[in-house]
Scaffold this motif. Structure first.
Motif, PDB file in Angstrom:
ATOM      1  N   LEU A 166     -12.657 -34.974  61.430  1.00 33.76           N
ATOM      2  CA  LEU A 166     -11.419 -35.101  60.647  1.00 33.76           C
ATOM      3  C   LEU A 166     -10.330 -34.188  61.195  1.00 33.76           C
ATOM      4  O   LEU A 166      -9.134 -34.547  61.171  1.00 33.76           O
ATOM      5  CB  LEU A 166     -11.699 -34.768  59.185  1.00 33.76           C
ATOM      6  N   ASN A 167     -10.719 -33.024  61.683  1.00 37.38           N
ATOM      7  CA  ASN A 167      -9.734 -32.116  62.281  1.00 37.38           C
ATOM      8  C   ASN A 167      -9.125 -32.750  63.522  1.00 37.38           C
ATOM      9  O   ASN A 167      -7.910 -32.607  63.780  1.00 37.38           O
ATOM     10  CB  ASN A 167     -10.417 -30.799  62.623  1.00 37.38           C
ATOM     11  N   LEU A 168      -9.947 -33.438  64.308  1.00 37.14           N
ATOM     12  CA  LEU A 168      -9.415 -34.136  65.492  1.00 37.14           C
ATOM     13  C   LEU A 168      -8.403 -35.206  65.070  1.00 37.14           C
ATOM     14  O   LEU A 168      -7.317 -35.322  65.685  1.00 37.14           O
ATOM     15  CB  LEU A 168     -10.577 -34.750  66.268  1.00 37.14           C
ATOM     16  N   LEU A 169      -8.736 -35.965  64.047  1.00 36.25           N
ATOM     17  CA  LEU A 169      -7.811 -37.014  63.587  1.00 36.25           C
ATOM     18  C   LEU A 169      -6.535 -36.416  63.013  1.00 36.25           C
ATOM     19  O   LEU A 169      -5.426 -36.957  63.217  1.00 36.25           O
ATOM     20  CB  LEU A 169      -8.512 -37.891  62.546  1.00 36.25           C
ATOM     21  N   ALA A 170      -6.661 -35.296  62.286  1.00 34.15           N
ATOM     22  CA  ALA A 170      -5.473 -34.661  61.713  1.00 34.15           C
ATOM     23  C   ALA A 170      -4.562 -34.112  62.813  1.00 34.15           C
ATOM     24  O   ALA A 170      -3.321 -34.251  62.736  1.00 34.15           O
ATOM     25  CB  ALA A 170      -5.889 -33.551  60.762  1.00 34.15           C
ATOM     26  N   CYS A 171      -5.157 -33.516  63.844  1.00 27.10           N
ATOM     27  CA  CYS A 171      -4.350 -33.024  64.957  1.00 27.10           C
ATOM     28  C   CYS A 171      -3.704 -34.182  65.725  1.00 27.10           C
ATOM     29  O   CYS A 171      -2.584 -34.050  66.251  1.00 27.10           O
ATOM     30  CB  CYS A 171      -5.203 -32.187  65.899  1.00 27.10           C
ATOM     31  N   LEU A 172      -4.419 -35.320  65.797  1.00 26.47           N
ATOM     32  CA  LEU A 172      -3.819 -36.500  66.430  1.00 26.47           C
ATOM     33  C   LEU A 172      -2.613 -36.979  65.629  1.00 26.47           C
ATOM     34  O   LEU A 172      -1.563 -37.309  66.209  1.00 26.47           O
ATOM     35  CB  LEU A 172      -4.860 -37.605  66.536  1.00 26.47           C
ATOM     36  N   ALA A 173      -2.759 -37.000  64.298  1.00 26.72           N
ATOM     37  CA  ALA A 173      -1.615 -37.391  63.465  1.00 26.72           C
ATOM     38  C   ALA A 173      -0.475 -36.389  63.607  1.00 26.72           C
ATOM     39  O   ALA A 173       0.709 -36.775  63.639  1.00 26.72           O
ATOM     40  CB  ALA A 173      -2.064 -37.490  62.004  1.00 26.72           C
ATOM     41  N   GLY A 247      -5.546 -26.050  59.554  1.00 24.88           N
ATOM     42  CA  GLY A 247      -5.801 -25.193  58.412  1.00 24.88           C
ATOM     43  C   GLY A 247      -4.636 -25.153  57.444  1.00 24.88           C
ATOM     44  O   GLY A 247      -3.702 -25.961  57.507  1.00 24.88           O
ATOM     45  N   TRP A 248      -4.695 -24.161  56.549  1.00 26.73           N
ATOM     46  CA  TRP A 248      -3.703 -24.087  55.482  1.00 26.73           C
ATOM     47  C   TRP A 248      -2.322 -23.728  56.025  1.00 26.73           C
ATOM     48  O   TRP A 248      -1.314 -24.301  55.579  1.00 26.73           O
ATOM     49  CB  TRP A 248      -4.130 -23.065  54.426  1.00 26.73           C
ATOM     50  N   ILE A 249      -2.217 -22.830  56.966  1.00 31.84           N
ATOM     51  CA  ILE A 249      -0.903 -22.451  57.498  1.00 31.84           C
ATOM     52  C   ILE A 249      -0.257 -23.629  58.215  1.00 31.84           C
ATOM     53  O   ILE A 249       0.940 -23.932  58.018  1.00 31.84           O
ATOM     54  CB  ILE A 249      -1.055 -21.234  58.440  1.00 31.84           C
ATOM     55  N   ALA A 250      -1.038 -24.326  59.048  1.00 30.51           N
ATOM     56  CA  ALA A 250      -0.491 -25.485  59.764  1.00 30.51           C
ATOM     57  C   ALA A 250      -0.115 -26.599  58.796  1.00 30.51           C
ATOM     58  O   ALA A 250       0.923 -27.269  58.977  1.00 30.51           O
ATOM     59  CB  ALA A 250      -1.515 -25.985  60.783  1.00 30.51           C
ATOM     60  N   ALA A 251      -0.921 -26.820  57.752  1.00 26.34           N
ATOM     61  CA  ALA A 251      -0.624 -27.884  56.791  1.00 26.34           C
ATOM     62  C   ALA A 251       0.615 -27.559  55.975  1.00 26.34           C
ATOM     63  O   ALA A 251       1.476 -28.430  55.743  1.00 26.34           O
ATOM     64  CB  ALA A 251      -1.829 -28.101  55.876  1.00 26.34           C
ATOM     65  N   LEU A 252       0.740 -26.315  55.522  1.00 27.24           N
ATOM     66  CA  LEU A 252       1.918 -25.941  54.723  1.00 27.24           C
ATOM     67  C   LEU A 252       3.191 -25.952  55.563  1.00 27.24           C
ATOM     68  O   LEU A 252       4.290 -26.270  55.045  1.00 27.24           O
ATOM     69  CB  LEU A 252       1.704 -24.552  54.113  1.00 27.24           C
ATOM     70  N   SER A 253       3.055 -25.669  56.854  1.00 29.54           N
ATOM     71  CA  SER A 253       4.244 -25.718  57.715  1.00 29.54           C
ATOM     72  C   SER A 253       4.732 -27.143  57.946  1.00 29.54           C
ATOM     73  O   SER A 253       5.910 -27.348  58.284  1.00 29.54           O
ATOM     74  CB  SER A 253       3.939 -25.047  59.051  1.00 29.54           C
ATOM     75  N   GLU A 254       3.863 -28.111  57.753  1.00 26.54           N
ATOM     76  CA  GLU A 254       4.237 -29.514  57.966  1.00 26.54           C
ATOM     77  C   GLU A 254       4.764 -30.158  56.697  1.00 26.54           C
ATOM     78  O   GLU A 254       5.218 -31.330  56.722  1.00 26.54           O
ATOM     79  CB  GLU A 254       3.013 -30.284  58.483  1.00 26.54           C
ATOM     80  N   LEU A 255       4.768 -29.438  55.570  1.00 30.43           N
ATOM     81  CA  LEU A 255       5.280 -30.022  54.324  1.00 30.43           C
ATOM     82  C   LEU A 255       6.763 -30.381  54.427  1.00 30.43           C
ATOM     83  O   LEU A 255       7.215 -31.359  53.799  1.00 30.43           O
ATOM     84  CB  LEU A 255       5.063 -29.050  53.163  1.00 30.43           C
ATOM     85  N   HIS A 256       7.512 -29.620  55.195  1.00 31.73           N
ATOM     86  CA  HIS A 256       8.943 -29.900  55.342  1.00 31.73           C
ATOM     87  C   HIS A 256       9.199 -31.008  56.340  1.00 31.73           C
ATOM     88  O   HIS A 256      10.348 -31.455  56.468  1.00 31.73           O
ATOM     89  CB  HIS A 256       9.681 -28.634  55.791  1.00 31.73           C
ATOM     90  N   GLY A 257       8.164 -31.459  57.043  1.00 29.94           N
ATOM     91  CA  GLY A 257       8.322 -32.528  58.015  1.00 29.94           C
ATOM     92  C   GLY A 257       7.799 -33.853  57.467  1.00 29.94           C
ATOM     93  O   GLY A 257       8.467 -34.545  56.673  1.00 29.94           O
ATOM     94  N   ASN A 258       6.587 -34.213  57.828  1.00 28.31           N
ATOM     95  CA  ASN A 258       5.963 -35.460  57.400  1.00 28.31           C
ATOM     96  C   ASN A 258       4.963 -35.131  56.303  1.00 28.31           C
ATOM     97  O   ASN A 258       3.986 -34.416  56.523  1.00 28.31           O
ATOM     98  CB  ASN A 258       5.289 -36.126  58.588  1.00 28.31           C
ATOM     99  N   LEU A 259       5.187 -35.674  55.098  1.00 31.95           N
ATOM    100  CA  LEU A 259       4.336 -35.351  53.963  1.00 31.95           C
ATOM    101  C   LEU A 259       2.944 -35.936  54.114  1.00 31.95           C
ATOM    102  O   LEU A 259       1.947 -35.282  53.757  1.00 31.95           O
ATOM    103  CB  LEU A 259       4.983 -35.873  52.667  1.00 31.95           C
ATOM    104  N   ALA A 260       2.810 -37.148  54.639  1.00 33.56           N
ATOM    105  CA  ALA A 260       1.498 -37.775  54.789  1.00 33.56           C
ATOM    106  C   ALA A 260       0.622 -36.973  55.748  1.00 33.56           C
ATOM    107  O   ALA A 260      -0.571 -36.714  55.491  1.00 33.56           O
ATOM    108  CB  ALA A 260       1.662 -39.216  55.279  1.00 33.56           C
ATOM    109  N   VAL A 261       1.204 -36.545  56.864  1.00 36.31           N
ATOM    110  CA  VAL A 261       0.445 -35.740  57.823  1.00 36.31           C
ATOM    111  C   VAL A 261       0.056 -34.404  57.195  1.00 36.31           C
ATOM    112  O   VAL A 261      -1.063 -33.886  57.404  1.00 36.31           O
ATOM    113  CB  VAL A 261       1.268 -35.543  59.106  1.00 36.31           C
ATOM    114  N   ALA A 262       0.970 -33.847  56.405  1.00 32.87           N
ATOM    115  CA  ALA A 262       0.665 -32.570  55.750  1.00 32.87           C
ATOM    116  C   ALA A 262      -0.503 -32.721  54.780  1.00 32.87           C
ATOM    117  O   ALA A 262      -1.368 -31.828  54.684  1.00 32.87           O
ATOM    118  CB  ALA A 262       1.905 -32.054  55.018  1.00 32.87           C
ATOM    119  N   ILE A 263      -0.545 -33.832  54.040  1.00 31.92           N
ATOM    120  CA  ILE A 263      -1.654 -34.055  53.101  1.00 31.92           C
ATOM    121  C   ILE A 263      -2.981 -34.198  53.862  1.00 31.92           C
ATOM    122  O   ILE A 263      -4.009 -33.644  53.457  1.00 31.92           O
ATOM    123  CB  ILE A 263      -1.371 -35.293  52.236  1.00 31.92           C
TER     124      ILE A 263
END
Length: 333
Positions: A166-173, A247-263
């Motif tokens: 799942l981490n690989l897929l999330a990084c791909l997204a 992780g949490w820092i990378a996900a929270l940093s993406e909240l201002h960009g693409n919400l689906a990728v952040a989720i």
């Protein structure tokens, strides 16, 4: 005048003291015994022969005693005898080692013929050219008291593999929406390819062997590597950008960009957090079971040294090194 009637010059009355009856009786008895004894008669000779024991004569001709002089061995003879004894002992030990190895092979072949243990993990189709590499059977190998915790560790490894995927897929997204995140995507592929088999070999198989054979050394290997695995889970859950972790820092940093990728990245961060929490819980459970088994660090050292000394590859390498050193010493001389 009666006293004057006797003639003082007449012979006195013969008084013989040996005529006493007691004396005559004794002398007559002893004389009769002496008269009856004849030392030259046949009966006396037989009696004397029976009473006397002739002295035994030596069988061979008598020889004068000879004083044997002690001869002390020379140091060369002592050294040669010691070397011959060592060589004989070495040959005897090698013969016994060969016999033990032969018996061990016979026992292994008999056990394999009676109860063959074919590798069954990973479960692959029969037509697949790649065959299973390990044998795994909880009911046959693991005692009943440890089967539950061993299965939970196996399920944790499966969760670990799914989380890395799942981490690989999330990084791909993340890479699809931000092209500068190609490093994270590449590292996520490396973590999935590297950490999935390494986790199975480095901490799951040692704990499986520890529960199967009650090995203190396998327990210590598990504790050391699993502690490092928990530290890696914590780092991956934190999610430092540029390290290939969602992780949490990378996900929270993406909240201002693409919400689906952040989720998606937050879900992966939750999986990393879950793996870290479960790992801490299972580590505590294994440690409590380890303390009940009576294992110790000294026992682990003994198992390690015994395993090294009985390893055939190590023995061959040590023999080769010793022979090379001996040849070098002889050539130097």
């Amino acid at each position: 005048m009666a006293g004057f009637d006797t003639n003082p010059f007449a012979d006195p009355v013969d008084v013989n003291p040996f005529q006493d009856p007691s004396v005559t009786q004794l002398t007559s008895t002893s004389q009769s015994g002496l008269d009856e004894f004849n030392p030259f008669s046949e009966s006396s000779q037989l009696t004397n022969a029976a009473r006397t024991t002739p002295a035994t004569q030596p069988a061979g001709p008598s020889q004068p005693a000879v004083l044997q002089t002690s001869v002390e061995p020379t140091p060369q003879a002592v050294a040669a005898a010691a070397q011959a004894g060592l060589l004989q002992q070495q040959a005897e030990l090698e013969r016994k080692a060969a016999e033990l190895e032969k018996k061990e092979r016979e026992l292994q072949s008999n056990a394999a013929s009676i109860n063959p243990r074919q590798n069954n993990w990973p479960p692959l189709p029969r037509r697949c050219p790649v065959k299973p590499c390990f044998y795994q059977d909880f009911s046959a190998d693991i005692p009943a008291d440890y089967q539950r915790i061993c299965k939970m560790l196996y399920y944790l490894w499966m969760l670990h593999s799914v989380t890395l995927l799942l981490n690989l897929l999330a990084c791909l997204a993340w890479f699809t929406v931000q092209t500068e995140r190609g490093v994270d995507f590449g590292l996520s592929i490396l973590w999935f390819v590297l950490f999935t088999p390494c986790a199975f070999l480095c901490w799951y198989r040692p704990i499986y062997k520890a529960f199967r054979s009650d090995s203190s050394f396998s327990f210590f290997v598990f504790f050391f590597i699993f502690f490092c695995q928990i530290a890696i889970y914590i780092i991956q859950a934190v999610g430092i950008p540029g390290w290939g972790d969602s992780g949490w820092i990378a996900a929270l940093s993406e909240l201002h960009g693409n919400l689906a990728v952040a989720i998606i990245m937050m879900v992966v961060a939750a999986f990393f957090t879950l793996c870290a929490v479960l790992s801490l819980f299972l580590l505590k459970q294994v440690h409590s079971l380890y303390r009940r088994t009576g294992a110790s660090f000294q026992r682990a050292q003994e198992e390690f040294s015994q395993g090294i000394l009985t390893n055939r590859s190590f023995q061959n390498a040590a023999a080769g090194a010793a022979s090379s050193a001996a040849h070098g010493a002889f050539r130097g001389n």
